[in-house]
Structures are given as C-alpha cells and as structure tokens.
Design a protein around this motif. Sequence first.
Motif, PDB file in Angstrom:
ATOM      1  N   ARG A   1      -6.263   6.296  -6.020  1.00  0.00           N
ATOM      2  CA  ARG A   1      -5.874   5.784  -7.333  1.00  0.00           C
ATOM      3  C   ARG A   1      -4.512   6.314  -7.762  1.00  0.00           C
ATOM      4  O   ARG A   1      -3.866   5.758  -8.642  1.00  0.00           O
ATOM      5  CB  ARG A   1      -6.936   6.133  -8.369  1.00  0.00           C
ATOM      6  CG  ARG A   1      -8.264   5.425  -8.091  1.00  0.00           C
ATOM      7  CD  ARG A   1      -9.350   5.887  -9.003  1.00  0.00           C
ATOM      8  NE  ARG A   1      -9.617   7.305  -8.761  1.00  0.00           N
ATOM      9  CZ  ARG A   1     -10.473   8.032  -9.463  1.00  0.00           C
ATOM     10  NH1 ARG A   1     -11.145   7.487 -10.449  1.00  0.00           N
ATOM     11  NH2 ARG A   1     -10.676   9.297  -9.182  1.00  0.00           N
TER      12      ARG A   1
ATOM     13  N   CYS B   1      -7.482   0.487 -12.040  1.00  0.00           N
ATOM     14  CA  CYS B   1      -8.250   1.312 -11.118  1.00  0.00           C
ATOM     15  C   CYS B   1      -9.731   1.229 -11.435  1.00  0.00           C
ATOM     16  O   CYS B   1     -10.126   1.174 -12.590  1.00  0.00           O
ATOM     17  CB  CYS B   1      -7.844   2.775 -11.235  1.00  0.00           C
ATOM     18  SG  CYS B   1      -6.149   3.112 -10.807  1.00  0.00           S
TER      19      CYS B   1
ATOM     20  N   CYS C   1     -12.883   4.239  -7.306  1.00  0.00           N
ATOM     21  CA  CYS C   1     -12.226   4.683  -6.063  1.00  0.00           C
ATOM     22  C   CYS C   1     -11.452   3.541  -5.417  1.00  0.00           C
ATOM     23  O   CYS C   1     -11.397   3.443  -4.200  1.00  0.00           O
ATOM     24  CB  CYS C   1     -13.249   5.267  -5.102  1.00  0.00           C
ATOM     25  SG  CYS C   1     -14.538   4.101  -4.660  1.00  0.00           S
ATOM     26  N   HIS C   2     -10.874   2.672  -6.237  1.00  0.00           N
ATOM     27  CA  HIS C   2     -10.064   1.594  -5.696  1.00  0.00           C
ATOM     28  C   HIS C   2      -9.036   1.145  -6.742  1.00  0.00           C
ATOM     29  O   HIS C   2      -9.093   1.556  -7.901  1.00  0.00           O
ATOM     30  CB  HIS C   2     -10.935   0.401  -5.276  1.00  0.00           C
ATOM     31  CG  HIS C   2     -11.580  -0.299  -6.424  1.00  0.00           C
ATOM     32  ND1 HIS C   2     -12.675   0.215  -7.088  1.00  0.00           N
ATOM     33  CD2 HIS C   2     -11.276  -1.465  -7.032  1.00  0.00           C
ATOM     34  CE1 HIS C   2     -13.028  -0.613  -8.052  1.00  0.00           C
ATOM     35  NE2 HIS C   2     -12.194  -1.640  -8.056  1.00  0.00           N
ATOM     36  N   ILE C   3      -8.097   0.341  -6.306  1.00  0.00           N
ATOM     37  CA  ILE C   3      -7.084  -0.243  -7.189  1.00  0.00           C
ATOM     38  C   ILE C   3      -7.193  -1.747  -7.041  1.00  0.00           C
ATOM     39  O   ILE C   3      -7.294  -2.246  -5.930  1.00  0.00           O
ATOM     40  CB  ILE C   3      -5.659   0.207  -6.778  1.00  0.00           C
ATOM     41  CG1 ILE C   3      -5.554   1.732  -6.814  1.00  0.00           C
ATOM     42  CG2 ILE C   3      -4.607  -0.447  -7.656  1.00  0.00           C
ATOM     43  CD1 ILE C   3      -4.314   2.265  -6.135  1.00  0.00           C
TER      44      ILE C   3
ATOM     45  N   ALA D   1      -1.627   3.792  -7.884  1.00  0.00           N
ATOM     46  CA  ALA D   1      -1.633   2.696  -8.863  1.00  0.00           C
ATOM     47  C   ALA D   1      -0.313   2.558  -9.609  1.00  0.00           C
ATOM     48  O   ALA D   1       0.164   1.441  -9.830  1.00  0.00           O
ATOM     49  CB  ALA D   1      -2.781   2.875  -9.849  1.00  0.00           C
TER      50      ALA D   1
END
Length: 132
Positions: free
Chosen positions: A53, A71, A74-76, A56
């Motif tokens: 993240r 975000c 645990c991802h963008i 980002a």
Amino acid sequence: MSQSDKFDPTARTYAAQQAYLAIEQQPYDKAEQQLLEQVRRYVQTHSHQNDLRDLAGAIRELMGDAYQVGCGSCHIWIKRSPERLAVVADRLTTAYRDWFEPRVPGGPRRSIRTEQGLPVAGVLITTSTPTR
C-alpha cells in the motif's frame, strides 16, 4: 495504555509481499494504455515490499486526477468510474488476471483418483477400481 506502549521502539513488520499489477478492463485508448504501462513498470521496479500500500501515492501521481486510486487492507485499486480498472496485489497470496488472459475453468472437478472423489451433482458414482 502505558507510556511505554505509545512509544514502542520496535518497528511493526509485515510479511514480505511481491507486488504486481493486473489490468482488469481493456484500456479505452492509447493514452490510458500508456498510463497503465507506466504503472506496471513502476510496480515491477518496486515489487518487493513490506506493505505494498506504500506504492499508492506514486501510483496516484502517475494516473492523475481522472482516476480514483485507493487502498484495501492489502491491495491498491485503480478505478475509472464506476468500474475497477486495475489492481495492485501481492503475487504470493492472490491471483488476479489481466483482462485478455483466459479464465480458469470453474465448477467442480472430478478427482483423478475416483475411489477417493467426492460426489458431484449429476455424475454417477462408480465403484470400479482404477487399473494400473
């Protein structure tokens, strides 16, 4: 909370993550395709992360104001209204695909060891033993 808890000198660490970009929608035009390729190169250059993240901010700058970048835990994600255009995720724990990649066949699969297979709706269960 004690004073020592507030100023814990040990750094919080996360499991190692290997970032990758999956483009989920076909780019509208050449300009969008070039933006996404820039993001892909950036992510590939910075693929090993403690917390992906952290990428980002740079991705938000690369994509510009026409796209929404945010975000999850645990991802963008990168959105062009209203659909998600792309996602940056951890290769070690996820399997997002680019829009042009074939889908993985879904549904129940038969076991290659039929004597240990679970019943599948609409498929007869046989008691024959496999030959070797």
